[in-house]
Design a protein around this motif. Structure first.
Motif, PDB file in Angstrom:
ATOM      1  N   ILE A 127       0.830  -1.213   0.000  1.00 31.65           N
ATOM      2  CA  ILE A 127       0.000   0.000   0.000  1.00 31.65           C
ATOM      3  C   ILE A 127       0.859   1.255   0.000  1.00 31.65           C
ATOM      4  O   ILE A 127       0.613   2.198  -0.768  1.00 31.65           O
ATOM      5  CB  ILE A 127      -0.950  -0.008   1.212  1.00 31.65           C
ATOM      6  N   GLY A 128       1.881   1.295   0.850  1.00 25.85           N
ATOM      7  CA  GLY A 128       2.750   2.460   0.913  1.00 25.85           C
ATOM      8  C   GLY A 128       3.441   2.723  -0.405  1.00 25.85           C
ATOM      9  O   GLY A 128       3.578   3.880  -0.838  1.00 25.85           O
ATOM     10  N   GLU A 129       3.903   1.673  -1.067  1.00 26.02           N
ATOM     11  CA  GLU A 129       4.553   1.802  -2.371  1.00 26.02           C
ATOM     12  C   GLU A 129       3.597   2.410  -3.394  1.00 26.02           C
ATOM     13  O   GLU A 129       3.978   3.297  -4.175  1.00 26.02           O
ATOM     14  CB  GLU A 129       5.026   0.433  -2.843  1.00 26.02           C
ATOM     15  N   ALA A 130       2.357   1.942  -3.392  1.00 23.57           N
ATOM     16  CA  ALA A 130       1.359   2.465  -4.329  1.00 23.57           C
ATOM     17  C   ALA A 130       1.129   3.962  -4.114  1.00 23.57           C
ATOM     18  O   ALA A 130       1.058   4.743  -5.074  1.00 23.57           O
ATOM     19  CB  ALA A 130       0.049   1.699  -4.183  1.00 23.57           C
ATOM     20  N   ILE A 131       1.029   4.400  -2.858  1.00 21.52           N
ATOM     21  CA  ILE A 131       0.789   5.818  -2.579  1.00 21.52           C
ATOM     22  C   ILE A 131       2.008   6.652  -2.955  1.00 21.52           C
ATOM     23  O   ILE A 131       1.870   7.767  -3.473  1.00 21.52           O
ATOM     24  CB  ILE A 131       0.421   6.022  -1.095  1.00 21.52           C
ATOM     25  N   LEU A 132       3.201   6.135  -2.715  1.00 17.33           N
ATOM     26  CA  LEU A 132       4.420   6.866  -3.058  1.00 17.33           C
ATOM     27  C   LEU A 132       4.522   7.137  -4.554  1.00 17.33           C
ATOM     28  O   LEU A 132       5.004   8.190  -4.967  1.00 17.33           O
ATOM     29  CB  LEU A 132       5.648   6.077  -2.616  1.00 17.33           C
ATOM     30  N   LEU A 133       4.047   6.193  -5.375  1.00 12.31           N
ATOM     31  CA  LEU A 133       4.325   6.239  -6.805  1.00 12.31           C
ATOM     32  C   LEU A 133       3.166   6.700  -7.681  1.00 12.31           C
ATOM     33  O   LEU A 133       3.382   7.332  -8.712  1.00 12.31           O
ATOM     34  CB  LEU A 133       4.769   4.852  -7.277  1.00 12.31           C
TER      35      LEU A 133
END
Length: 254
Positions: free
Chosen positions: A184-190
């Protein structure tokens, strides 16, 4: 669009538009069909119902204007130098040698690997090999880049660096990206948008979230945390549904 393997319906009734220059993340529980959808966009799999179109053209096979970055850091040709790996696509397209050298240097510099051009993949770390794979894809100047959990095999620290590097590279080139992840964090970062898939089988797009946060993104901000919680709650529903379908005794709410 639907994708069926024999009697098994992997993906059903899925519809999603991706704008030119957009960074879209596909997010969902394991086994929900994220990679299957990506394979259909790449032309590796064929839709059983409906179709996939890129710039209005129906995708029936892999396309030269679409690049794929795989999860494995072993995807490079291990018998070629990094320079030759990145030059492979332009060479296959008949790009002149001098221009090919310029392209290779440009993209190796972009991913911070200009100093490794004459090394072999086995001489690089996992994160460096993945950056080389990204350079090899970008050297073909694709209109669409597909990434299937490209940082999944990396350790946590390298993965964090690679996420920031990919954000920087994308902002420099602005190609269209569809990126599969379960993080989830990766998706929001990118992402510009995050599309959440329902649990399989017969998975589909459950919801789509706009990520209206300034880049580079601050993981400690209140806005980041709020969106993370919304996505976590959404995904948790699908994870519980998947576990119940497998016979697990899972409560309705966590």
């Amino acid at each position: 669009m639907g994708i069926r393997f024999g009697a098994f319906q992997a993906v059903a009734d899925t519809s999603l538009d991706v704008a030119p220059g957009e960074f879209l993340c596909l997010l969902g529980p394991s086994g929900c069909g994220k990679s299957t959808v990506l394979s259909a966009i790449a032309g590796f799999e064929q839709a059983s119902e409906g179709d996939v179109r890129v710039d209005g053209e129906r995708v029936t096979a892999p396309r030269r204007d679409t690049g794929v970055v795989f999860q494995s850091t072993e995807a490079l040709f291990d018998w070629m130098t990094i320079r030759d790996n990145v030059a492979y696509g332009p060479r296959m397209r008949g790009v002149a040698k001098a221009r090919r050298a310029e392209i290779v240097q440009e993209y190796l510099n972009l991913v911070g690997l200009g100093h490794t051009a004459d090394k072999y993949p086995s001489q690089l770390s996992g994160g460096m090999r993945q950056r080389a794979q990204i350079a090899r894809v970008l050297a073909n100047e694709p209109r669409l880049v597909l990434m299937d959990e490209p940082f999944g095999a990396l350790d946590a620290q390298t993965r964090e660096v690679m996420q920031r590097e990919l954000d920087r590279i994308w902002r420099a080139r602005r190609c269209t990206v569809v990126f599969v992840t379960h993080d989830i964090g990766e998706a929001i970062l990118l992402a510009d948008r995050v599309a959440v898939m329902s649990a399989g089988p017969s998975a589909g797009i459950k919801s789509v979230y706009d990520v209206d946060l300034p880049r580079p993104r601050d993981e400690t901000s209140r806005e980041f945390a709020l969106l993370h919680q919304r996505l976590r709650d959404d995904i948790s529903q699908e994870v519980r549904a998947a576990l119940r379908a497998q016979g697990a005794d899972v409560e309705e709410e966590l």
